[in-house]
Design an enzyme around this catalytic site. Structure first.
Site, PDB file in Angstrom:
ATOM      1  N   GLU A 180      -6.793  -7.811  -0.761  1.00 18.58           N
ATOM      2  CA  GLU A 180      -7.187  -7.575   0.619  1.00 18.58           C
ATOM      3  C   GLU A 180      -8.597  -7.215   0.655  1.00 18.58           C
ATOM      4  O   GLU A 180      -9.140  -6.551   0.130  1.00 18.58           O
ATOM      5  CB  GLU A 180      -6.216  -6.684   1.442  1.00 18.58           C
ATOM      6  N   GLU A 224       0.690  -1.192   0.004  1.00 15.83           N
ATOM      7  CA  GLU A 224      -0.069   0.288  -0.061  1.00 15.83           C
ATOM      8  C   GLU A 224       0.893   1.422   0.109  1.00 15.83           C
ATOM      9  O   GLU A 224       0.815   1.931   0.957  1.00 15.83           O
ATOM     10  CB  GLU A 224      -1.051   0.131   1.201  1.00 15.83           C
TER      11      GLU A 224
HETATM   12  C1  GAL Z   1      -4.344  -2.872   5.018  1.00 18.39           C
HETATM   13  C2  GAL Z   1      -2.955  -3.480   5.233  1.00 18.39           C
HETATM   14  C3  GAL Z   1      -2.866  -4.823   6.033  1.00 18.39           C
HETATM   15  C4  GAL Z   1      -3.785  -4.371   7.138  1.00 18.39           C
HETATM   16  C5  GAL Z   1      -5.437  -4.213   6.731  1.00 18.39           C
HETATM   17  C6  GAL Z   1      -6.198  -4.053   7.860  1.00 18.39           C
HETATM   18  O1  GAL Z   1      -4.252  -1.646   4.830  1.00 18.39           O
HETATM   19  O2  GAL Z   1      -2.404  -3.546   3.854  1.00 18.39           O
HETATM   20  O3  GAL Z   1      -1.721  -4.858   6.418  1.00 18.39           O
HETATM   21  O4  GAL Z   1      -3.124  -3.724   7.793  1.00 18.39           O
HETATM   22  O5  GAL Z   1      -5.164  -2.950   5.976  1.00 18.39           O
HETATM   23  O6  GAL Z   1      -7.265  -3.892   7.358  1.00 18.39           O
END
Ligand code: GAL
Length: 677
Positions: A310, A157
């Protein structure tokens, strides 16, 4: 020449991908075997490993501990689970900041941000760069050829911004490239204003905390620079990986409409576009927002399949009040991404952490363990995704293009404009909504895109518009296209200088209209407008004093000083039609407008008359119907199909309970949504 690497590299032989971030370093090794067993039972075929492992791999400067990671990759590999191996450079160990404080980022006020969290690096720090590239090199050398290695995940990110002196030096070099000499910079930044003239490059600094509004072009160039500086770091890591593992695709996870990074300039630098998406269960617009974001990912990959890197199975932990997801919700969200071009559905994270800042974040295996409602849903979802293998690699056809631009977004949202209530992502979403509600697929494209193949092009807002892009929009209409332009577009040039003359100067001819005043509306009441047929509608926030110069006024303002002046205009130009909207109509009025433009362009949705809350989108020959609403709906379908998810035939209608999804493959041609269907 490098062979084209893409999602097919991962999906061939595997079908759709399913998995998540796997952080085995948080667990004793005994747990790993159970993890892998559970993953297999859930149909997991891809996991992301090592995102936050820098300190574990390099416990002190220069040391290397790869033993544990060898065992993790071997274990996953022997279970047939592919690894998306991360470079661990998003979160440097404390020793980096402790020994080299200049690697730590500095905020606008000159305060250094410390370690103890994550992401604490300055993108322009040579020491950070050197240390990061060293570990990436060793990681690539170590795992090149490992049978489990399927994909590289660079950093995490990207979005860091640093205002330190090293960043200032890098900014100056970037500015020298862009502007050549100081005179040109002074001209571009308009430094005769407020006595800001620079007489030496050394005087130039990032836009740091200052007594009052900062030069808008300085800020615009700074945002361009910050995106480019991060990109340069990403490219440096990627080049090492490509050199050592030429057959392994490379990605870095995006964050949807994330302001600090211009993803149009990044996407071509990766093999696979991937995105992290965390819809807010409290947001009633989140299904449409998700659809828009997924379409953006498809657009970034120029139509190629992308990877949902994710998402969350349940509530996250970083909002102040984290609403959970009801049963069936994460499945619905995941299938929505498939419908819109995702070939992989991954989650953050596999097993819920016991400690650390994310200990209350949802996971695929919750604290309560695998024998839970949630994990049962995870398993069922992983298994059902196999049934959708036929859609892997398939395109999502769209006849409408919607233009979005990061530089314009940055420039628009500077302080000191007529109203900060008009912003780029909200305008984009409000124009996207009526198409989404009508089952009309939309491609998100940059202003420089080739538009010729689209019957309809929508420009919700392009405040900053270059002469070249304005000429392309004009030529598009003259060539027979239907163009829709939202308010406050074409106002400044790429230096953020206001274009003088009646607005929108570079589009005046094609729109057949021009204006002279922006008139933000009082916030406490709507603005009454009237269609030419007499019916009224409400608009809000923004109005313009605009005059037709060949265009027909389709709607006019119905009250106040603007009464009788055009609010919406339609202009036949060359072979095409151009629309201009000089206000912010309420959703139902924008819906009516979208309907008229679709009619002008001869475009229709995949199914007529969708019930509220039902999303319809075609991928390949499969029609996805997703019920985001709270009512059960019964929908007629035009021809017999098989539901890939249930395996059952569907003859004349489908019934969808709330959160239900159908994936209908027609028994015979034509496809759903084809003009003859
Ligand atoms: C994303 C990040 C992950 C985790 C996740 C939690 O932004 O890449 O490592 O922190 O959020 O929602």
């Amino acid at each position: 020449m490098r062979a084209r690497l893409g999602m097919h590299t991962l999906t061939d032989g595997r079908g759709l991908l399913f998995g998540g971030d796997y952080n085995p370093e948080q667990w004793p090794e005994e747990v790993w075997a159970e993890d892998v067993e559970l993953m297999r039972a859930a149909g997991v075929n891809l996991v992301t490993v090592g995102v936050f492992s820098w300190a574990r791999i390099e416990p002190e400067p220069g040391a290397r501990d790869f033993g544990w990671l060898d065992r993790v990759l071997d274990l996953l590999g022997s279970a047939g689970i592919a690894v998306d191996l991360a470079t661990p450079t998003a979160s440097p160990p404390p020793w980096l900041g402790h020994r080299w404080p200049e690697t730590l980022p500095v905020d606008e006020s000159g305060h250094r941000l410390w370690y103890g969290s994550r992401n604490q690096f300055c993108p322009s720090s040579p020491v950070y760069r050197e240390r990061a590239l060293a570990i990436v090199t060793d990681l690539a050398d170590r795992y090149a050829g490992h049978p489990a290695l399927a994909l590289w995940h660079v950093g995490n990110e990207y979005g860091q911004i640093c205002h330190c002196d090293e960043s200032a030096a890098a900014f100056r070099t970037w500015l020298q490239d862009r502007h050549g000499d100081l005179d040109a910079l002074n001209e571009a930044w308009g430094t005769t204003f407020w006595s800001q003239r620079y007489s030496d490059w050394a005087e130039i600094i990032p836009p740091r905390h200052a007594p009052y509004m900062i030069n808008p072009t300085q800020r615009l160039d700074w945002q361009r620079f910050c995106s480019d500086a991060l990109l340069a770091h990403y490219q440096a890591e990627r080049d090492i990986l490509r050199e050592r593992t030429p057959g392994t695709p490379v990605t870095t996870n995006f964050m949807g409409l994330f302001k600090p990074v211009d993803y149009w300039s990044w996407a071509g630098e990766e093999d696979i576009v991937s995105n992290d998406w965390y819809p807010d269960p409290a947001d009633p617009l989140s299904p449409a927002r998700a659809a828009l974001t997924h379409d953006l990912m498809r657009g970034l990959g120029q139509g190629r399949p992308w990877l949902l890197m994710e998402q969350a199975t349940n509530g996250v932990n970083w909002r102040p009040h984290n609403l959970p997801k009801p049963p069936g919700q994460f499945r619905l969200e995941s299938l929505q991404a498939v419908a819109r071009g995702a070939d992989g559905l991954c989650y953050f994270q596999w097993r819920a952490s016991r400690f650390g800042a994310e200990r209350f974040h949802a996971a695929m295996v919750p604290h309560a363990g695998p024998d839970t409602r949630l994990h049962a849903e995870v398993r069922a979802h992983g298994q059902e995704l196999r049934k959708l293998a036929p859609v892997a690699g398939e395109p999502v056809p769209a006849q409408v293009a919607m233009v979005f631009d990061w530089a314009s977004w940055w420039a628009l949202e500077e302080r000191g404009r007529p109203s900060d209530r008009l912003n780029a992502p909200d305008q984009l979403l409000s124009y996207y909504l009526p198409f989404w509600e009508r089952g009309v697929s939309v491609d998100l494209v940059p202003p420089s895109a080739e538009l010729g193949g689209y019957p309809l092009v929508v420009v919700p807002n392009l405040y900053l518009l270059s002469d070249q892009d304005a000429a392309a929009l004009t030529a598009y209409v003259h060539g027979g296209g239907v163009l829709m332009v939202g308010p406050f577009s074409g106002i400044v040039d790429p230096r953020a200088h206001v274009r003088t003359g009646r607005f929108p100067a570079p589009l005046r001819e094609v729109l057949g209209a021009s204006g002279e005043e922006w008139l933000p509306a009082p916030e406490d009441r709507p603005v009454r407008c009237r269609w030419s047929g007499g019916a009224e509608f409400a608009a809000h926030t923004w109005t313009e004093l605009i005059a037709a110069e060949g265009a027909e006024a389709v709607a006019e303002f119905a009250e106040g000083d603007l009464a009788g002046h055009p609010a919406v205009l339609r202009h036949r130009a060359g072979q095409g039609v151009a629309w201009y909207v000089a206000t912010m109509p309420e959703p139902v009025a924008l819906g009516a407008l979208a309907g008229r433009m679709l009619a002008d362009a001869g475009v229709r949705g995949v199914l007529p008359d969708l019930p509220p809350g039902v999303e319809a989108v075609r991928r390949g020959d499969v029609l996805f119907l997703l019920n985001h609403g709270t009512a059960t709906v019964r929908m007629p379908i035009p021809h017999a199909a098989d539901d890939l998810l249930t395996g059952s035939p569907v003859t004349d209608h489908v019934t969808l309970t709330p959160r239900a999804v159908a994936a209908l493959r027609p028994r015979v041609q034509p496809h759903f949504g084809d003009p003859l269907a």
